[in-house]
Design a protein around this motif. Sequence first.
Motif, PDB file in Angstrom:
ATOM      1  N   GLY A  17       0.642  -1.267   0.115  1.00 18.64           N
ATOM      2  CA  GLY A  17      -0.124  -0.395  -0.013  1.00 18.64           C
ATOM      3  C   GLY A  17       0.708   1.587   0.212  1.00 18.64           C
ATOM      4  O   GLY A  17       1.800   1.351  -0.140  1.00 18.64           O
ATOM      5  N   PHE A  18       0.934   2.467   0.443  1.00 22.19           N
ATOM      6  CA  PHE A  18       0.690   3.599   0.381  1.00 22.19           C
ATOM      7  C   PHE A  18       1.723   3.962   1.506  1.00 22.19           C
ATOM      8  O   PHE A  18       0.382   4.716   2.434  1.00 22.19           O
ATOM      9  N   ASP A  19       2.093   2.849   2.319  1.00 20.09           N
ATOM     10  CA  ASP A  19       2.822   3.464   3.759  1.00 20.09           C
ATOM     11  C   ASP A  19       4.249   2.957   3.713  1.00 20.09           C
ATOM     12  O   ASP A  19       4.717   2.605   3.437  1.00 20.09           O
ATOM     13  N   SER A  22       4.693  -0.586   4.207  1.00 17.46           N
ATOM     14  CA  SER A  22       4.665  -1.615   2.795  1.00 17.46           C
ATOM     15  C   SER A  22       5.808  -1.333   2.478  1.00 17.46           C
ATOM     16  O   SER A  22       6.611  -1.712   1.059  1.00 17.46           O
ATOM     17  N   GLU A  23       6.883  -0.373   1.596  1.00 15.86           N
ATOM     18  CA  GLU A  23       8.250   0.698   1.318  1.00 15.86           C
ATOM     19  C   GLU A  23       8.914  -0.839   2.722  1.00 15.86           C
ATOM     20  O   GLU A  23       9.624  -0.851   1.564  1.00 15.86           O
ATOM     21  N   ASN A  50       0.798  -3.136  -6.218  1.00 19.10           N
ATOM     22  CA  ASN A  50       0.152  -1.636  -5.348  1.00 19.10           C
ATOM     23  C   ASN A  50      -1.040  -1.829  -5.660  1.00 19.10           C
ATOM     24  O   ASN A  50      -1.846  -1.398  -6.710  1.00 19.10           O
ATOM     25  N   THR A  51      -1.782  -2.254  -5.057  1.00 19.02           N
ATOM     26  CA  THR A  51      -2.874  -1.927  -4.454  1.00 19.02           C
ATOM     27  C   THR A  51      -3.878  -0.534  -4.551  1.00 19.02           C
ATOM     28  O   THR A  51      -5.011  -0.679  -4.372  1.00 19.02           O
ATOM     29  N   TRP A  52      -2.210   0.329  -3.899  1.00 17.09           N
ATOM     30  CA  TRP A  52      -2.876   2.244  -3.605  1.00 17.09           C
ATOM     31  C   TRP A  52      -3.306   2.901  -5.480  1.00 17.09           C
ATOM     32  O   TRP A  52      -3.913   2.800  -5.225  1.00 17.09           O
ATOM     33  N   VAL A  53      -3.206   2.049  -6.041  1.00 14.79           N
ATOM     34  CA  VAL A  53      -3.353   2.618  -7.497  1.00 14.79           C
ATOM     35  C   VAL A  53      -4.905   2.316  -7.874  1.00 14.79           C
ATOM     36  O   VAL A  53      -5.225   2.679  -8.461  1.00 14.79           O
ATOM     37  N   ILE A  64      -1.492  -5.788   4.924  1.00 14.24           N
ATOM     38  CA  ILE A  64      -0.784  -5.174   3.515  1.00 14.24           C
ATOM     39  C   ILE A  64       0.501  -4.732   4.817  1.00 14.24           C
ATOM     40  O   ILE A  64      -0.015  -3.725   5.635  1.00 14.24           O
ATOM     41  N   PRO A  65       1.039  -4.894   4.226  1.00 16.17           N
ATOM     42  CA  PRO A  65       1.832  -5.491   3.423  1.00 16.17           C
ATOM     43  C   PRO A  65       1.558  -6.561   3.455  1.00 16.17           C
ATOM     44  O   PRO A  65       1.524  -7.249   4.284  1.00 16.17           O
ATOM     45  N   ARG A  66       1.755  -7.775   2.616  1.00 13.16           N
ATOM     46  CA  ARG A  66       1.415  -9.259   2.239  1.00 13.16           C
ATOM     47  C   ARG A  66       2.815  -9.498   1.659  1.00 13.16           C
ATOM     48  O   ARG A  66       3.016  -9.566   0.457  1.00 13.16           O
ATOM     49  N   ILE A  67       3.181 -10.605   1.839  1.00 14.21           N
ATOM     50  CA  ILE A  67       4.392 -11.475   1.019  1.00 14.21           C
ATOM     51  C   ILE A  67       4.472 -12.824   0.499  1.00 14.21           C
ATOM     52  O   ILE A  67       3.566 -13.681   1.583  1.00 14.21           O
ATOM     53  N   ILE A  68       4.302 -13.206  -0.619  1.00 13.42           N
ATOM     54  CA  ILE A  68       3.311 -14.169  -1.103  1.00 13.42           C
ATOM     55  C   ILE A  68       4.635 -14.867  -1.782  1.00 13.42           C
ATOM     56  O   ILE A  68       4.916 -15.180  -2.433  1.00 13.42           O
ATOM     57  N   VAL A  69       5.091 -15.984  -1.723  1.00 13.19           N
ATOM     58  CA  VAL A  69       6.104 -17.249  -2.596  1.00 13.19           C
ATOM     59  C   VAL A  69       5.705 -18.619  -2.653  1.00 13.19           C
ATOM     60  O   VAL A  69       4.796 -19.189  -1.611  1.00 13.19           O
TER      61      VAL A  69
END
Length: 121
Positions: A17-19, A22-23, A50-53, A64-69
């Motif tokens: 997201g925009f936070d 997330s960065e 980017n979900t905020w788009v 969010i943030p969420r990391i997927i493998v």
Amino acid sequence: MYLGLAKLKLDIVVVIGFDEESEKALRNAFKAADRLRREHGIEAYVVPINTWVADPIKSHAMSIPRIIVRGKVIASNRAPSPEEIVEHVIEILENTGSFGELTVPAAIFRDPEQSDAVALY
């Protein structure tokens, strides 16, 4: 090198997201990808989503943030350390083997300080 296999490839999808968290998650994913390449011979491609788009209001309420493998969520609502990401990736590879599909890259960034990274925008 992981299981003696060279040129093993996988995606690390980072839903952001925009936070600041997330960065941080995205930066740590790039560091983990570099470490996976250097220490284990695994080419890991970081794919930020980017979900905020699409909708900045709804994205703020998501996990969010969420990391997927390989379809497995390894972190949600926090930025894991690069070491934690590497540990999860190795564990997933040990459980699933070396086969898996990559996300189609939209852009490739070259940075001499890090391994290749692929971003979808």
